[in-house]
Structure formats: C-alpha cells, structure tokens
Design a protein around this motif. Structure first.
Motif, PDB file in Angstrom:
ATOM      1  N   THR A 221       8.456   1.742 -19.037  1.00 26.88           N
ATOM      2  CA  THR A 221       7.826   0.164 -20.163  1.00 26.88           C
ATOM      3  C   THR A 221       6.727  -0.250 -20.428  1.00 26.88           C
ATOM      4  N   GLY A 222       6.128  -0.130 -19.313  1.00 24.21           N
ATOM      5  CA  GLY A 222       4.261  -0.790 -18.678  1.00 24.21           C
ATOM      6  C   GLY A 222       4.623  -2.565 -18.818  1.00 24.21           C
ATOM      7  N   LEU A 223       5.616  -3.059 -18.940  1.00 23.02           N
ATOM      8  CA  LEU A 223       5.613  -3.992 -18.182  1.00 23.02           C
ATOM      9  C   LEU A 223       5.693  -4.749 -17.198  1.00 23.02           C
ATOM     10  N   GLY A 224       5.650  -3.543 -16.063  1.00 21.56           N
ATOM     11  CA  GLY A 224       6.191  -4.362 -14.816  1.00 21.56           C
ATOM     12  C   GLY A 224       4.903  -4.691 -14.212  1.00 21.56           C
TER      13      GLY A 224
ATOM     14  N   PHE B 126       1.741  -1.085 -21.416  1.00 23.99           N
ATOM     15  CA  PHE B 126       0.713   0.166 -21.550  1.00 23.99           C
ATOM     16  C   PHE B 126       0.788   0.505 -19.682  1.00 23.99           C
ATOM     17  N   THR B 127       1.146   1.864 -19.583  1.00 16.84           N
ATOM     18  CA  THR B 127       2.470   2.569 -18.848  1.00 16.84           C
ATOM     19  C   THR B 127       1.146   4.248 -18.455  1.00 16.84           C
ATOM     20  N   THR B 128       1.752   4.847 -17.990  1.00 16.71           N
ATOM     21  CA  THR B 128       1.347   6.148 -17.980  1.00 16.71           C
ATOM     22  C   THR B 128       2.737   7.189 -17.841  1.00 16.71           C
ATOM     23  N   LYS B 129       3.458   6.606 -17.272  1.00 17.71           N
ATOM     24  CA  LYS B 129       4.608   7.268 -17.178  1.00 17.71           C
ATOM     25  C   LYS B 129       5.493   7.872 -18.574  1.00 17.71           C
TER      26      LYS B 129
ATOM     27  N   VAL C 161      -3.824   5.277  -9.011  1.00 19.21           N
ATOM     28  CA  VAL C 161      -4.118   4.975 -10.462  1.00 19.21           C
ATOM     29  C   VAL C 161      -5.488   5.830 -11.447  1.00 19.21           C
ATOM     30  N   PRO C 162      -4.673   6.850 -12.207  1.00 18.66           N
ATOM     31  CA  PRO C 162      -5.447   7.192 -12.856  1.00 18.66           C
ATOM     32  C   PRO C 162      -7.056   6.890 -13.497  1.00 18.66           C
ATOM     33  N   GLN C 163      -7.651   7.735 -13.389  1.00 16.40           N
ATOM     34  CA  GLN C 163      -9.693   6.868 -13.801  1.00 16.40           C
ATOM     35  C   GLN C 163      -9.355   6.438 -14.990  1.00 16.40           C
TER      36      GLN C 163
ATOM     37  N   SER D 174       0.758  -1.459  -0.477  1.00  9.42           N
ATOM     38  CA  SER D 174       0.155  -0.211  -0.291  1.00  9.42           C
ATOM     39  C   SER D 174       1.049   1.243  -0.030  1.00  9.42           C
ATOM     40  N   ASP D 175       0.288   1.879  -0.875  1.00 15.70           N
ATOM     41  CA  ASP D 175       1.171   3.278  -0.624  1.00 15.70           C
ATOM     42  C   ASP D 175       0.243   4.898  -0.912  1.00 15.70           C
ATOM     43  N   ASP D 176      -0.055   5.962   0.115  1.00 12.76           N
ATOM     44  CA  ASP D 176      -0.648   7.170   0.313  1.00 12.76           C
ATOM     45  C   ASP D 176      -0.079   8.078  -1.604  1.00 12.76           C
TER      46      ASP D 176
END
Ligand code: ADP
Length: 751
Positions: free
Chosen positions: A709-712, A700-703, A687-689, A681-683
């Motif tokens: 890379t969208g592979l994590g 898939f990545t929003t970065k 995740v974007p809507q 858990s983080d604060d």
C-alpha cells in the motif's frame, strides 16, 4: 665641526697618566734642554776665555824664558876665549894645533859654560861656511849645521824649528844659533849653536811663572808649534801645577814630549779659539821665534757638568712623572673609579638589569652625577615595570580578544544562516560557510548596487530590492531571492562605526528551501489527513459488505463440495477479499486518530511477539529471524500496539525483500544514551536505486498492486517520531538493507 678625542679608545686613567707623563717630560725635557744649552754656552765661553788667557800666559812664559836662553847664548858667544879659539881653530895649520885648540875649547864649554844653564844640553861651534868646528858633546849633522849657520849669518841669535830626535828614544831638539864675532874687527867668524832641552825649557818656563793647571780642571794638552807646523805635544802631567820640576830626572829623560808632524789646515797663529764636539783649543804666538802655543782641552771632561745637568733634569722629570702617576691614585679613586662604576652600571641597565645603581659618597660634581644617574635608573626601572604590567595586561586582553574572536568565528561558522560583512565600498570582508551561495551571487555581480535615489523608494520590485541591499545610505531592507535553485531571504543591516567613518553592511541570508518544502509537506499531510478521513469512512462502509462477501464465500466453499473449478473461483474471491481487508486495515491504521494508550513497553517482549506473530509468514518464505536483546530490560513509553506495528512493518518488508530462496533477518536492540536503538537488517535485494528518496512517502510502493500500500514506512516513521525518535534507512544495496528505529527510552526503569 666637533673635535673628537684622538685617544677616545684609551681608558681615562691611562690618559691621565699619559698626560702627566707628557707634561713632566715636556717641561723637564724642553726646559732642561734649554737650561743646559744656555749653561753649556756659558761654560764654553768661560772655558774658551780661560783657555785664551792660559795660552797667552803659556806663550808669554815660554817667550820670556826663550828670550833669557837667547840672551845666555849671546853671552856665551861674546866669550873671548870661545871667540879666540874659534878664530884660531879656523886658522890652525896643523892637526896637532887644531887638536890642542879643540881640547881646550871643549873643556871650556863643558866646564865653564854648559853647567851655567840647565836648559842647555850641548854647544857646537860652526865655521863661517857651516862646518862643525867643535861639538861639546855630540856633533850635529852637516845639513843641520849648514841651516843653523845660515840662520846665524842673518846677524842675530836665531831659534831653529823643531828638529827630530837623532836616535830612537832620543829627544826632539831645538837650537839657538848665535853669530860669533871677531874680537878685533867685529866681523863674523862663525856660529855658536846652543842646544836647548825642550822639556827643561817648557817645564822651567811654566814653573817659573807658576803656570799649571789643577788636575781637577781637566786634562790640558799643550802644543808648541813651530813655523813649519811641526808640533811638540807636551803631556798634561808636565803642565800640571804639581807635576815634576824642570830639573827632575823625569823631565830630563824627555818624558811626555812627542814631536808630531804638521797638522793639515789648522790655524795656529794668534789668539783664537775653536770648538768641535770633542776639543776646545786656543793658541797664542811666541814672539821670540814666531811659534805658537796651543792649548787643547777635551770637551767631554769639561762638559760633564753640563751634560749631567741635562740628564739630571730628565731624571727629575722622570721622577716627577712617576710621582705624578702615583699621585693619580687620588683622581683615579675619586674621579675615574666613579666614572667606571657609572659606565658599568649603564652597561647593566643596557643589558636589562634595571636594579643597577652606583655608590654616591661625595657631594661634588661626580656625586651629583651619580645621584642623577641613580634617579634616572630608578625612573627607568619604575617605567619598565609599568610597561611590563601594561604589556601583560595587553597580552591578556589580546588573548581574551583572540578567544572572543575565535568564539565569534565559531558562532559565525556554526550559524545555519549565511552572514556576509561588507565594507563601505560593498566589498565582502567577512563571511561564513553558509553564506556561500549569497557570496557567489555577490561575486558574479548579480547584486550590483542600484542608484541611491532608486533605493530610497519605499516600494521596490524584487530585482531592485536585491540590488539596493548594498546601498549603505539607504534604509536597511529585506529581500527574498532565488540562488542556485534555493530560496533565500536576505536581510541587510547597517554596520555602525564608532569613529564616524563610512558604515558597512551586514547581510544575513536564510535558506527557506527546507521550510518551504516542509510547508508543502504539511499541506500534503493535511490533504492526506482529509483523504484518510474519507478513506476511513469508505473503508468502514466497505468493511461490512466485505465481511458479508467473505462469510458467504466461505459458506459457498463449504457447499460446493468437490466442484474443483468453482472451488478455485471461490479461493480467488477469498484472496481478493483478504487483500481488500488488509488494504482497508492499513488505511484505517494510517488514518487512525485513536488516542494511544501509553504504558511502559518492553522492547524485548515486543520483538518476541513480532517473531511469534510472523512465524507462519517467515516459514512459508524460508526466512530466519534472529533477535538480539541485552539481558537487562529496555523499556520505552508508548502504545504497545503502535510500537509492535512499527516492527511488524519492518520485518514484513524485510521478508518481502527476500528472493524465493529465503534469507536471514537480524533484529538487534540496545540502549544509546537517552534512546533505544533497534536495527532491522536483512540480506534481501535492497531498495531499488531510484526509490531511496521516496520510500518514506505515504502511498509510495514498488510492490505489485495488491502486495503493497506504500503506507508501512510512513506509518512507522510517524509512530517513532511520536515517541521521541525516528526511523531512517542506514544502508541498502544488493547484499541487504538495514533500517534503524530510534525511540526515547523510559526514564525510570523498574527496580
Ligand atoms: P509497502 O510495503 O506497502 O510497499 P512501505 O511503506 O512499507 O510500503 O514500503 C515502501 C517501499 O519501500 C516498498 O515498496 C519497498 O520498495 C521498499 N522497502 C521497504 N522495506 C524494504 C526492504 N527491507 N528491502 C527492500 N525494499 C524495501
């Protein structure tokens, strides 16, 4: 029409008693009345006959006696001395002479005549004109004298009517007036009146003829009624056979004689009789003076015997009725009581007590009835037991059936496939939740029945195939159709009916949407795998040049010394080289088909490693990491490098989700059944809507380019699934995100 017992509500025993009572009362009441009536009639006739005879006898006796008295009067009237003195008295010129003649005549009457007849009480001599010339004892009044003289003037001795007593307590009187005739020429010179004592006359006449009633025969009232209706009532004590004699003082005193006034409308002449409720009477005429003799008898005293007869009959009837009622004990004991027992047993059976029986101790009809009743009760009891057993079995069967049905319903309800049962007319009669979309189609009529002939064709286009699903006569078939954006495969099966009725249909729909999507993913994965292989080759080919660039760049940086501008360019080159290396490494990780080395892996150790490994990055970003592991070791089986890779990816993502001011990450591990669960858990910003459904997709990545890379996440999920678990997003939002890793726990834990 059926005749109903009017006393149906009366118990049998009372009815029997009533019947006996009625029979006895009727027999003895009516019989007694008839017998007593006829006896009464006979008795009345006999009494009247006897009274008639009696009245005739009384009249005859009185008449005879009166005749004798009349002839004695006539004897007295023919006495020369009386006649001479009567003539002289009328011719006497001086009072002294008359005095003398009267004294001689009175003495003659008193001494020589009156004692001769006991019945005579006085003698009177009347002149022709009715004057009283002489009275032996007491002179009659002038009116009486005139009437008597007038009676005697008719030529013969005549009896007077009843004359009232002259004084209080005196006797009623009767007189015989006899003409006095001259001795020489026979002309009438006056009258001799002989006064008769009524008691002595009546009692003397009765005694002389020995008439008299025994007192036992009842009270007899004798009435002597003159022509004018005046009645002399003679007391019954004088008429009784053993009563006083005519010359007794009692009779002479006038006891029992009572002169009554004439009776209204009463026939007194002749021999006749009459009865009323109280009195019997008969009368007969006295020939000499035309009087009548009436005999009265009280009815009550005479009819006592008959009245007693009726009451005796009634008494006997009552006694017999009571006796009969007492005798009812036997019919009660042997008839009514068994019937009552039968009734009570029948009531018990009606109330549900089928063990009710009656005692049978005879072989008559009642006994046979009792035995039949017992047999019937036994049959009812046995049948009821059988029925109860059947009912219990039925209930049991019903319960089982219900349980079976519930099970079936649960199975149907839990089916992932939709199920619709149609009746012979194509109407849905049973369905489950998963059949919702198909049912909707049926309702909106999208599946209208095709004509039978069209459905018989072997090959049908998709639309016709769907419509023929409902044709119960055509061969069952399967169709694939699109419903509400999903793809469904629908199988139609015939529902056989055992009783030969028209069969229905069972439609089973299977949602192929996920499977199709999965297939598509598979294809995509396969494509990715190919791409990965290519990427691996490319990465491998790029690695060497990148290593050379990096090495020469570092050498260049060393050689540059203090040239700041060139040093910055060298740094840019180095950073980009690092980014390329990282991308290539992740590509290689993703496409890696290195055979994993399976060993027991301690989750606590892995998390500790991750914490240490990422400390520089955390510190640079101002992020705290807290790890929470239970005391006892939690082990999983797997490749430690891969498992560590999972948590590195998650923690790196969490760090990157923090803002510039840093944040806090919590990693907690626990055992959950067969699995080990680790929550990260983080604060951060969450995740974007619009990206929540896509984050597990590869690439898939929003970065920004170069950061992600969208592979994590896709790599981590693949690894977790490989070790019997998975990776899922538990929660995300502006206050933070939690990912959950699930790995199958190692079975045997170290001692
Ligand atoms: P990458 O990190 O390279 O973008 P990932 O597969 O690891 O690829 O992540 C995919 C995306 O999921 C990220 O780009 C990010 O948008 C989102 N994401 C992952 N972890 C978090 C997190 N802890 N908080 C917010 N977003 C996250």
């Amino acid at each position: 029409m059926t005749l109903r017992d009017p006393l149906h509500w009366v118990p049998v025993r009372y009815k029997l008693a009533l019947m006996f009572l009625s029979v006895c009362m009727l027999a003895f009441g009516v019989g007694g009345t008839l017998v007593s009536r006829s006896a009464e009639g006979a008795l009345e006739g006999e009494i009247l006959r006897r009274m008639e005879f009696q009245s005739r006898a009384y009249a005859t006796a009185l008449d005879g006696h009166l005749k004798m008295l009349v002839s004695r009067s006539e004897d007295f009237a023919s006495d020369g001395f009386i006649r001479d003195h009567a003539a002289k008295l009328q011719a006497a010129v001086t009072d002294g002479e008359a005095q003398q003649l009267r004294a001689e005549l009175r003495r003659h009457l008193l001494v020589n005549k009156l004692p001769l007849v006991e019945d005579f009480t006085d003698l009177s001599i009347l002149a022709l004109d009715g004057r009283v010339l002489l009275a032996a004892r007491e002179a009659p009044d002038e009116r009486e004298a005139a009437e008597l003289s007038e009676a005697a003037s008719r030529g013969a001795a005549r009896c007077s009517e009843w004359l009232p007593a002259r004084a209080q307590g005196g006797l009623p009187r009767v007189a015989i007036a006899t003409p006095l005739l001259d001795r020489d020429d026979g002309t009438r010179i006056g009258s001799l009146v002989t006064w008769v004592h009524p008691g002595v006359w009546i009692v003397g006449a009765l005694r002389a003829n020995e008439l008299g009633e025994a007192s036992a025969e009842g009270q007899v009232d004798l009435l002597l009624i003159d022509r004018e209706g005046a009645r002399l009532a003679v007391h019954s004590s004088l008429t009784e056979g053993d009563g006083p004699s005519h010359d007794s003082d009692l009779v002479r005193s006038g006891f029992g004689l009572d002169l009554l006034p004439p009776e209204e409308a009463r026939e007194t002449s002749g021999a006749h009789g009459g009865t009323d409720r109280h009195l019997f009477s008969r009368s007969f005429e006295v020939a000499t003076n035309g009087w009548s003799v009436r005999v009265d008898r009280r009815a009550e005293s005479l009819m006592t015997a008959v009245a007693g007869l009726q009451s005796r009959f009634l008494g006997v009837g009552m006694i017999l009725a009571i006796g009969a009622s007492l005798l009812l004990f036997f019919p009660m004991r042997f008839l009514a009581r068994p019937l009552l027992q039968l009734a009570s047993a029948a009531r018990r059976i009606q109330g549900g007590d089928f063990s009710a029986r009656v005692e049978v101790d005879s072989t008559d009809e009642i006994g046979v009835l009792g035995e039949s009743f017992n047999a019937m009760a036994k049959a009812i009891e046995e049948r009821t037991e059988r029925l109860e057993e059947s009912a219990a079995e039925l209930r049991h069967g019903q319960r089982e059936l219900r349980a079976e049905r519930d099970r079936l319903n649960a199975v149907i309800a839990s089916m992932r496939d939709g199920l619709v049962v149609l009746d012979a007319s194509g109407k849905p009669v049973l369905w489950n939740r998963a059949a919702g979309p198909l049912l909707g189609q049926l309702e909106v009529g999208a599946l209208r029945m095709q004509s039978h002939h069209a459905c018989e064709r072997r090959k049908l286009d998709e639309d016709s195939c769907l419509r023929c699903l409902l044709d119960v006569r055509s061969e069952p078939r399967s169709c694939v159709m699109e419903i509400a954006g999903g793809v469904y495969e629908v199988h139609s099966t015939r529902l056989s009916q055992e009783d030969g009725g028209r069969a229905g249909r069972v439609l089973v729909s299977r949602d192929l949407t996920d499977r199709i999507a999965q297939d598509e993913r598979q294809i995509h994965q396969e494509r990715l795998a190919v791409l990965g292989e290519v990427a691996a080759v490319v990465a491998h080919e790029l690695n060497n040049p990148l290593a050379a660039i990096s090495m020469y760049n570092q050498m260049l940086a060393t050689d540059l010394g203090g040239d700041r501008e060139l040093s910055e360019s060298v740094d840019v080159i180095q950073r980009n080289v690092e980014t390329c290396k990282r991308t290539i490494r992740e590509l290689l990780d993703y496409a890696s088909d290195v055979t994993p080395e399976i060993t027991p892996v301690s989750i606590a150790d892995v998390l500790e490693d991750v914490s240490i490994f990422l400390r520089p990055l955390r510190e640079r970003s101002g992020v705290e990491l807290e790890t929470d592991c239970p005391q006892e070791p939690i082990l999983v089986s797997g490749d430690e490098t891969q498992i560590r890779q999972v948590f590195v990816n998650l923690v790196v993502n969490a760090i990157q989700a923090m803002g510039p001011s840093g944040g806090r990450i919590e990693v907690s591990a626990r055992r959950d059944g067969e699995h080990v669960v680790v929550d990260v858990s983080d604060d951060g910003a969450g995740v974007p809507q619009g990206a929540r459904d896509a984050i597990f997709r590869p690439f898939f990545t929003t970065k920004r380019r170069g950061e992600g890379t969208g592979l994590g996440l896709s790599t981590s999920r693949r690894i977790a699934e490989m070790y019997g678990g998975g990776l899922e997003l538990i929660s995300t939002g502006p206050t933070g995100t939690t990912f959950r890793v699930r790995l199958r726990a190692r079975q045997e834990q170290p001692a």
